[in-house]
Design an enzyme around this catalytic site. Sequence first.
Site, PDB file in Angstrom:
ATOM      1  CG  ASP A  18     -11.003  56.493  16.170  1.00  0.00           C
ATOM      2  OD1 ASP A  18     -10.766  55.308  16.402  1.00  0.00           O
ATOM      3  OD2 ASP A  18     -10.314  57.179  15.392  1.00  0.00           O
ATOM      4  CG  HIS A 211      -4.944  57.717  15.901  1.00  0.00           C
ATOM      5  ND1 HIS A 211      -5.605  57.045  16.894  1.00  0.00           N
ATOM      6  CD2 HIS A 211      -5.812  57.804  14.866  1.00  0.00           C
ATOM      7  CE1 HIS A 211      -6.819  56.719  16.479  1.00  0.00           C
ATOM      8  NE2 HIS A 211      -6.983  57.167  15.243  1.00  0.00           N
ATOM      9  CB  CYS A 242      -7.599  51.094  15.139  1.00  0.00           C
ATOM     10  SG  CYS A 242      -8.193  49.681  14.221  1.00  0.00           S
ATOM     11  CG  ASN A 251      -8.646  59.303  17.708  1.00  0.00           C
ATOM     12  OD1 ASN A 251      -8.714  58.246  18.291  1.00  0.00           O
ATOM     13  ND2 ASN A 251      -9.155  59.501  16.511  1.00  0.00           N
TER      14      ASN A 251
HETATM   15  N1  COA Z   1     -23.826  45.056  11.775  1.00  0.00           N
HETATM   16  C1  COA Z   1     -24.274  44.033  12.543  1.00  0.00           C
HETATM   17  N2  COA Z   1     -23.942  42.758  12.371  1.00  0.00           N
HETATM   18  C2  COA Z   1     -23.136  42.481  11.347  1.00  0.00           C
HETATM   19  C3  COA Z   1     -22.640  43.475  10.495  1.00  0.00           C
HETATM   20  C4  COA Z   1     -23.004  44.812  10.742  1.00  0.00           C
HETATM   21  N3  COA Z   1     -22.547  45.808  10.017  1.00  0.00           N
HETATM   22  N4  COA Z   1     -21.858  42.890   9.579  1.00  0.00           N
HETATM   23  C5  COA Z   1     -21.861  41.586   9.832  1.00  0.00           C
HETATM   24  N5  COA Z   1     -22.633  41.333  10.902  1.00  0.00           N
HETATM   25  C6  COA Z   1     -22.897  40.052  11.536  1.00  0.00           C
HETATM   26  C7  COA Z   1     -23.489  39.045  10.614  1.00  0.00           C
HETATM   27  O1  COA Z   1     -24.884  39.167  10.612  1.00  0.00           O
HETATM   28  C8  COA Z   1     -23.001  37.740  11.206  1.00  0.00           C
HETATM   29  O2  COA Z   1     -23.783  37.434  12.345  1.00  0.00           O
HETATM   30  P1  COA Z   1     -24.020  35.937  12.820  1.00  0.00           P
HETATM   31  O3  COA Z   1     -22.676  35.382  13.197  1.00  0.00           O
HETATM   32  O4  COA Z   1     -24.943  36.066  14.002  1.00  0.00           O
HETATM   33  O5  COA Z   1     -24.619  35.241  11.640  1.00  0.00           O
HETATM   34  C9  COA Z   1     -21.629  38.082  11.701  1.00  0.00           C
HETATM   35  O6  COA Z   1     -21.643  39.501  11.933  1.00  0.00           O
HETATM   36  C10 COA Z   1     -20.533  37.747  10.723  1.00  0.00           C
HETATM   37  O7  COA Z   1     -20.851  38.301   9.470  1.00  0.00           O
HETATM   38  P2  COA Z   1     -19.803  38.399   8.276  1.00  0.00           P
HETATM   39  O8  COA Z   1     -20.466  38.992   7.097  1.00  0.00           O
HETATM   40  O9  COA Z   1     -19.130  37.034   8.109  1.00  0.00           O
HETATM   41  O10 COA Z   1     -18.816  39.470   8.813  1.00  0.00           O
HETATM   42  P3  COA Z   1     -17.354  39.296   9.379  1.00  0.00           P
HETATM   43  O11 COA Z   1     -17.351  38.427  10.582  1.00  0.00           O
HETATM   44  O12 COA Z   1     -16.464  38.969   8.261  1.00  0.00           O
HETATM   45  O13 COA Z   1     -17.103  40.796   9.868  1.00  0.00           O
HETATM   46  C11 COA Z   1     -17.227  43.210   9.721  1.00  0.00           C
HETATM   47  C12 COA Z   1     -17.030  41.888   8.972  1.00  0.00           C
HETATM   48  C13 COA Z   1     -16.727  44.317   8.878  1.00  0.00           C
HETATM   49  C14 COA Z   1     -18.701  43.383   9.998  1.00  0.00           C
HETATM   50  C15 COA Z   1     -16.493  43.120  11.038  1.00  0.00           C
HETATM   51  O14 COA Z   1     -15.175  42.712  10.817  1.00  0.00           O
HETATM   52  C16 COA Z   1     -16.487  44.418  11.793  1.00  0.00           C
HETATM   53  O15 COA Z   1     -17.518  44.963  12.159  1.00  0.00           O
HETATM   54  N6  COA Z   1     -15.297  44.946  12.076  1.00  0.00           N
HETATM   55  C17 COA Z   1     -15.147  46.140  12.853  1.00  0.00           C
HETATM   56  C18 COA Z   1     -14.267  47.103  12.149  1.00  0.00           C
HETATM   57  C19 COA Z   1     -14.111  48.359  12.958  1.00  0.00           C
HETATM   58  O16 COA Z   1     -15.055  49.062  13.253  1.00  0.00           O
HETATM   59  N7  COA Z   1     -12.859  48.672  13.321  1.00  0.00           N
HETATM   60  C20 COA Z   1     -12.517  49.827  14.046  1.00  0.00           C
HETATM   61  C21 COA Z   1     -12.715  51.100  13.314  1.00  0.00           C
HETATM   62  S1  COA Z   1     -11.820  51.327  11.833  1.00  0.00           S
HETATM   63 ZN    ZN Z   2      -8.749  56.706  14.146  1.00  0.00          ZN
END
Ligand code: COA
Ligand code: ZN
Length: 317
Positions: A18, A211, A242, A251
Amino acid sequence: MTQITRPRIYMQEVATRDGFQNEAQFIETEDKVLVIDALSQCGFAKIEVTSFTSPKAIPALRDAERVMHEITRQPGVEYTVLVPNVRGAERALSCGIDEANLVMSMSETHNRSNLRMTREQSFTQLEQVVSAISGSAVAINISLSTTFGCPMEGDVSEDEVMRWVERFANLGVKRATLCDTTGMAYPSQVRSIATRAKTLFPDMVFTLHFHNTRSMAQANVLAAISAGINRFDASLGGIGGCPYAPGASGNACTEDMVHMLELEGFDTQIDLDRLLKVSAMLPGLIGHDVPSQLLKAGARNTLHPAPAYAADIGKPV
Ligand code: COA
Ligand code: ZN
């Protein structure tokens, strides 16, 4: 002589997930490993090491596999990682994790902003993750972001939160974290939600994740304890936040929380001196000061020399 046992509070460190996820400057993999290995010696019940999110969304943690492989695991400490979707679960499982910490938001808008999915789409993904992991030795925790309010939608109803806990409980998930993602929680609200959650789901192991955005984290911890909660996430130095929540800041700070809890008669099992040494490494690694109060002021029994003139006051001249 009767032995007085102090109530146990389980501390779960989240700074390297985080906290580090939010840093603009990339923290080198070996520095991450150094911090995690040092934290492993401090007495934590659990350490959230990293997250298996998309490296495009969270570039700061793009080295998740390497970090998981290079840390030295301490027996008795659980090593958990954040998993947002099926792809993340596959990556995490290849690293021999102890627990997968699944995540979705209680607010529809925050879920869409943070995870780029509707809550229903998230639930469908996480349902698949649960069925892929169930039956293995890997534990599953569900973290419910924005439980205490969303910076875009405002309050989330308690009924809504309980409905999602129930949906995960029905999948066989036995651990849940109620997250105050942007520091909107206040003590009476915490007491109310925690009491209700514990009453409705007596077999669920609950963690509370605060947080300190509005300086209420410590008060919220005490409120949660009064409702029977004994597990808390906290972040070394109070770093964190976040990246998809406007106004989010640090946090709840681990050392500030441990210091208070030990004074209040709880047994955290944390070696505070050792922890402060690790916290003191942070500003050098992340390139800026940290919110920790204890790092600045020291523990309350850290005494300071009196000024020389004090000894002479009252003496005849
Ligand atoms: N690990 C690695 N790559 C990932 C992945 C994962 N868990 N999930 C998706 N991807 C990649 C896909 O392979 C794709 O790659 P490409 O563009 O090279 O083909 C790309 O990311 C988009 O994939 P998609 O399924 O369309 O995902 P998205 O763009 O809708 O993203 C999440 C979804 C959830 C993966 C993304 O929003 C994310 O990681 N968010 C972070 C949330 C976070 O940690 N927030 C803070 C803490 S709460
Ligand atoms: Zn948090």
